[in-house]
Scaffold this motif. Sequence first.
Motif, PDB file in Angstrom:
ATOM      1  N   PRO A  57      43.738  40.537  48.985  1.00 59.44           N
ATOM      2  CA  PRO A  57      43.477  41.772  48.237  1.00 59.44           C
ATOM      3  C   PRO A  57      42.006  42.159  48.307  1.00 59.44           C
ATOM      4  O   PRO A  57      41.127  41.313  48.454  1.00 59.44           O
ATOM      5  N   GLU A 115      39.131  43.047  46.310  1.00 56.95           N
ATOM      6  CA  GLU A 115      38.727  42.965  44.908  1.00 56.95           C
ATOM      7  C   GLU A 115      37.650  43.965  44.547  1.00 56.95           C
ATOM      8  O   GLU A 115      37.196  43.996  43.401  1.00 56.95           O
ATOM      9  N   GLN A 125      43.814  46.547  52.045  1.00 53.38           N
ATOM     10  CA  GLN A 125      44.147  45.139  52.087  1.00 53.38           C
ATOM     11  C   GLN A 125      43.791  44.604  53.463  1.00 53.38           C
ATOM     12  O   GLN A 125      43.698  45.343  54.437  1.00 53.38           O
ATOM     13  N   ASP A 135      42.919  29.349  45.273  1.00 55.70           N
ATOM     14  CA  ASP A 135      43.273  30.742  44.982  1.00 55.70           C
ATOM     15  C   ASP A 135      44.507  31.228  45.746  1.00 55.70           C
ATOM     16  O   ASP A 135      44.558  32.356  46.202  1.00 55.70           O
ATOM     17  N   PHE A 161      45.833  34.651  44.870  1.00 54.88           N
ATOM     18  CA  PHE A 161      45.841  34.842  43.419  1.00 54.88           C
ATOM     19  C   PHE A 161      44.691  34.030  42.851  1.00 54.88           C
ATOM     20  O   PHE A 161      44.846  32.853  42.529  1.00 54.88           O
ATOM     21  N   LEU A 203      41.126  35.260  38.048  1.00 54.28           N
ATOM     22  CA  LEU A 203      42.015  36.173  37.336  1.00 54.28           C
ATOM     23  C   LEU A 203      42.645  35.487  36.140  1.00 54.28           C
ATOM     24  O   LEU A 203      42.797  36.086  35.071  1.00 54.28           O
ATOM     25  N   ASP A 226      45.143  45.761  37.655  1.00 58.26           N
ATOM     26  CA  ASP A 226      44.649  44.941  38.759  1.00 58.26           C
ATOM     27  C   ASP A 226      45.749  44.041  39.300  1.00 58.26           C
ATOM     28  O   ASP A 226      45.874  43.857  40.520  1.00 58.26           O
ATOM     29  N   LEU A 227      46.527  43.480  38.399  1.00 55.80           N
ATOM     30  CA  LEU A 227      47.602  42.595  38.814  1.00 55.80           C
ATOM     31  C   LEU A 227      48.627  43.350  39.649  1.00 55.80           C
ATOM     32  O   LEU A 227      49.109  42.849  40.671  1.00 55.80           O
ATOM     33  N   TYR A 263      46.637  42.757  43.482  1.00 59.10           N
ATOM     34  CA  TYR A 263      47.084  41.439  43.907  1.00 59.10           C
ATOM     35  C   TYR A 263      48.558  41.388  44.301  1.00 59.10           C
ATOM     36  O   TYR A 263      48.929  40.638  45.191  1.00 59.10           O
TER      37      TYR A 263
END
Length: 1528
Positions: free
Chosen positions: A735, A737, A821, A1099, A1120, A1124, A1165-1166, A1170
């Motif tokens: 992703p 960020e 992405q 992550d 992930f 977060l 954001d989730l 992501y």
Amino acid sequence: MSSSSSAYKTAIKQLMTRIQTNSNDTNSINQLNTIIEQFLQSYRLNGLFSECLQFLVQIVKQLIDLYPTINDFRPLIIQWLKFKRDVEKKNKEFFDLKIKLRSFLDVALPSTFNRTSSKAKDFLLCELYEYRNANIKSTQMIDERRAIVCSLYEQFFGDGSDHFLCARILLEQIKLDLASGNTLDIDESNNLANHLRKCLPTSDDTHGIVQRLWLYTEYYLIKFQVYYSKLTNDMSKKIKQDYEEQKRQAAENNSINQIETFHAESMTMEAHKMLGKFSEKSIMSTLFKSWDMIKSKSTSLCTIETLKRVASIYPNEIDMFYSNLHTIAALFDLFQHYTEAMEIYRYLLDLLPAYHPSRLTIITACNRLANKCSINLEDRYKPVPNLSSRDYPKATTQISSFDVDEALNLITIAENFLHNKNVSSCKQTLEILEKRPIVSCSYADSFFVRSHLYNLQSKLVLNDDEQLKDFSRNDFLALIEESRSYCAQDLRTSLDIVDVNRLPELSQLQLTPLVLHALQAYLSQVAHLILLNFEIGLYRNAKNYLLVGLEISVYLHAKRWFTFFLALNAQFFILSHQPDCARRKLDQLSHHLSTLDICNDRKQDLFIDFIYSWYDYVKLEYDYHTHGYDHIQTVCETKLYHEYKQHNLSLDWHRLLFHRIHILYRLTYFQQLRKNSKSMENRKRLIWNIPSNSEKYTEFTFWTESWLSFLSLIEDQPPEILDKSSLWLHPIIVPDESNLTCLPEWTAMNDDQHPYQQQTDSKWNNILSPPQVNTGNPFDLNSMTTEEIVSLTNEPIVIKTKPKKLIDTPRGKTPFLSENQKILSTPNKPSSSTTTASNLMSTFRKQMSIDSSIASPVCTPSRTGKKLPPLVVASSNTSSRPRRAAAIKADERIQQIRYDDTNENLHRINNNNNNNIISPRILATNLNENNSEPVELLIDQLDSLHIERKLKFDDEDEEEINPSIKSNEKLLQKCIQLHDRLAYAPNAKLIRYLAEYIILLAGDQDPWLVVTLIVEMQAIGFRYNALCIYQRKKRHNTDRSSTPLPSGSNVSPEHLSHYIDALHFRPLTIAYLKDILINDLLPAKQVCVCLHSFTLIDDQILAVQIRGNYYAPVMRRIIFPRLLVKKFHFLIESNTHTLHGITDHKRYWAIRRYFEQLFERLLEDLNYVYLTSPMRWWWLPETSIFDGKKAMIDDLLTPLTNSPQQRRSIEFFLHQTIFYLSSLDEIRQELSINLPSTIYSHILSSRLIERLLDYKQRTYTNTSPSKSRPPQNLLLFLDNHLHIFPWEQLHCMTSLFRRIVIYRLPSVLLLDGMHKYYYNSSSSPSEQQSNVDNNDTTIIPMEKTFYHRIDVDKGYYIVDPGNDLPRTKERFRKFQTDKPDLIEKWNGVIERFPTNDAIKDIFKSKDVLLYMGHGSGSQFYPVDDVQKNSSRLCVLLMGCSSARLQSLGDFEVFGMPFAYLTCGAATILGCLWDVTDRDIDSLTFFLLEQLKAGASLGEALRYGRDLCKLKCLNGAAPVIYGLPVRAR
């Protein structure tokens, strides 16, 4: 009287005649005393007190002139004292009238007896002494003892010339004063010291020598007890003050609302600081003086022989001397002074006769200490192989002294066998012991025996492969818990306390050898349980036992125990990733080490040497968790390596420590290898020399050997072994960020741009930094005014992402596509073909003049970067599809070409201008090779071929990759073998490392293998905890003599058997998982999603979707970041902190709206950063409506790819996109992103999409609104640190064609147990079918999903049990009044908590339990009590953080939802974080209405969230654990 009584009387007369003839006939005297004891005991136990007293007076009158010595009257005096004790309890009137304040001399002896004679004095002294042997505690019958002391003082003290007698009388007075709670009289103490100094017997005065030894040991013990009692009394008050202060702080901070909240500062109490002020020397000096005096006076062989010779002449004084010595030795043992304790034990065993009552107890303590310190004992100090009952007096009770001694002897033999690793002999010895009657009786003596029996059995399990693999016997955790429980019961009995955890409430501790040995055993078991729970990852258990160990050791002033528990406490905080607490504990530990000042040289003291080494180890653990690998290597390779090279590791704990340091050292190299991607150096030092004493037993050898085996396997592997990208079907989508909206400064990407932020918040990426703590503190609401907070909430939320195409849904507009992405590509090694392809593409690029704005947005495995915005094609409704620039330009050139719909090679795409676009991969064959125009198409072909090779596992590089794969097959096989062995008793951390390593070695080429490993990793802690409880329940159900369960508990045998069968640890085979757990258990339309958070890879999480009907699982790795998780924890904790203590209404709601905005941003954001496409398809349950079209799909895909995994992936994307999307254009766009171009073009040309879409539309008519369609239930199995997220709020769950309802569960194995418990409980198949026909089943597998049917009328409510939620009470009463038909048949309580009987009835007969109060109700009914029941409840815990699971560091998660699932409950609804009452009350009443109306609980919760004013803070908080439920 009966004929037997007449026979006994005849025997008494005959024995008296023999004694009269020969007064030295000891055998006849003993037989006569035995018969008299039986008579007196029979009278006493039957309540015939008058007859008992009359018989005693008569028999003593006949024996007074018959027995030659006072010692012959000892059994009768003991019976007299027991008689007085029982009469005082059972017949107070008779006691006051007949025997109160009267001695044996006053009552039993005839009036003609001279009461001022020397014999009368001996009677009084003997009675005073026998209070110990009559099992009467020092705090009991004090007035009776004082009366005897007064008689002695008045009649025999005289002028004080008899210094021995005067010293004894003064000693007894002081002891009685202390037992009464009075302070020491200084004058009495000085007077006693003067008399003791004048006790100077001559060398021929053996009686004087014996008396002097006893009096001096008694004097020193009294001095110790006076000082020690003052310390413990002061400490008891301080602990109570600390407890009250913690309660006050908890009330102020409203911490009661937190599920199982553990405040780190609760372990740093004032009592701990108080203990730190005392040096060890100040506490132990009196005991050292006492032993030094004895060594100087009585350790010579001559003195020992003298004492042994006069033991029968002066038994009272000798026994009291032995007892005092035994007490001193037990104190040394308790306070971890091994040398002195061993010296006294050996000295006592040299003195004691063969069948002394205390000899076996001392042998047991001596051998246990010798095993602990690896001391080789002489044979005379070891237990005898066979103990004969002929050497003991005939038993008068069910359990005799022989039974007790035999049990102790067998226990000691078994411990010696285990110490020498003779497992088979140890096992045989325990089997013999287990058959003895003392093990199955309900006497107090059995507690000690059972404690040691279960302790040894638990250790045998981990050393016996046969028992380890037998799940009916593999219950080591339950056994050690039982051992601790019986040891605690032994302590409770000895000390006459309700709970051993309330030991600090005692104002004075009874210092007897048995109590001290029990305390030593209990503290040892607590330490063992702490270390064991570290291994298996049970946070809550480790925390509870740490608190117990710290509190008891600080109360006892056992500084060495306390220091060890401090070291474990620091290690606990390190493992739970709480660095600040760990540093404080390390500082406190360093201070307490400085107060252990007995020994100057630590090598001379085994414990001091060990505790300093453990301190070094804990500091290394801290370095390991903070990535200080270089420092660990330096310390281990310089200081510790050479230190342990010469160390003999005598102490058992030190052997355990050596293994831990060794494992930590090698783990450090593994982490450096993984982190730095470079080979190890100094391999010769990886394997340390095996120290001496390695042949001795060491705790947790099973896990130690497994760790070393695992590390030996992986150490020699190349660094890239963990990143075999070619083994994975799909690349990882990274992703972007930069588009974060919630706390965007909390990213590792911005560290270089914000140096101050990096400096301030350097702990953010520290693995030890706790998720709920933010060192940066991005905003401070306390320093802001209300207007400033309001202005924050009024600011618009700036979304940095590019505009996206939106889909109209019932809940608003939701973007379906995430841009910006990139694909994470980390090739495992340079590939010649890959390099060639990359260079070839670069060559073509150099020949072209391409504008940077239309650069390729897709990154191949050899080229990474961010996607750029796609080129917009005018007048096209597919403009937002991110396609390659070359392909888009080719589409523009051929817009005018038309193709017929029947053409199998082309597919028409309608746009606003009626233009047609075809795939450039199809056109490539029709273009002229000499033409310059198709260069872009050739580049696109190369890109497509490269990605296609990637999806086909690099078939073109088969010659180069296959050798690598083959070289890993052996490693993979060894890892799987180690995993299967470890699976019977998994170490939580090791099993995770090992399973992840296998997954990363194998990739997703065998999805069933990956799923099997994930299922085995799931909820290790939950399974350990549940199995321990079930196995203990099972033992209590079958053993009537065991400790009874709480009065409010309800246990079902079916519950125990089904759950034990499902959850027991064993290697899980693919066939069992596929055929039994998935395809037989899951209905065709039931889908499960497992989320696993990688530990070996930073992550990343692995999302796996499982469905029945023999479909292979599909999986995807997803980025992930842990950051977060920390953000979410921080927002939750900040929200909780600001919920309370604010009286300004405007400010309160301004803060609530501000946090609501932050939660919205985080969820955004989730959803948009992501978990966007293609990741979102792994979250949505795969449909089963296309199962009938599988043959058609297979016929199309089989010629395109030989990989079954790739075919399954393509099939999965077809199912997901066509089912959940309604527009044909949207489906094409998604498939073009997620499928290779060649395969996508063939699918387009085959018109498969149109056929499947038409089939879906015919199945679900367009006239049917989305809300009328039944929701799809999704069972979600989450990894440890992922439970806190509200996955139910993902937009894809609510915005597409089918609504999704999520039910969480800890493990697929638990689902199997629940199915057996709920569905298979019916007695016959016909009864089961009848229940199905009548919709009266619990779980109906014939339905399309699981449903647990409940009777909504069988409910119970608990509203505001703390009586501090007035508005909730008011709303509930209004709800009862307004809608009486909903819960009119319910029972319940308001403003209080139910009684134990009511709780038992709730778990036994109710279907629904509603709790409306603070927290989860654990403050009223703790987690441990919940787990001891069996029930099928649907539980609604409508309180703050009632469903929150603790997840800290390396430990497994646990909380109240898991407690209810453990007891068999079907469903638990609760809140993940703190909420406000109005929204949650409204939601509660809505849920009750919908359940009554027939909706499922999940459906009701879905719609009920919209009722909340704060839809994120309150609406997103409730989640469901368990099965789908609905009313019958």
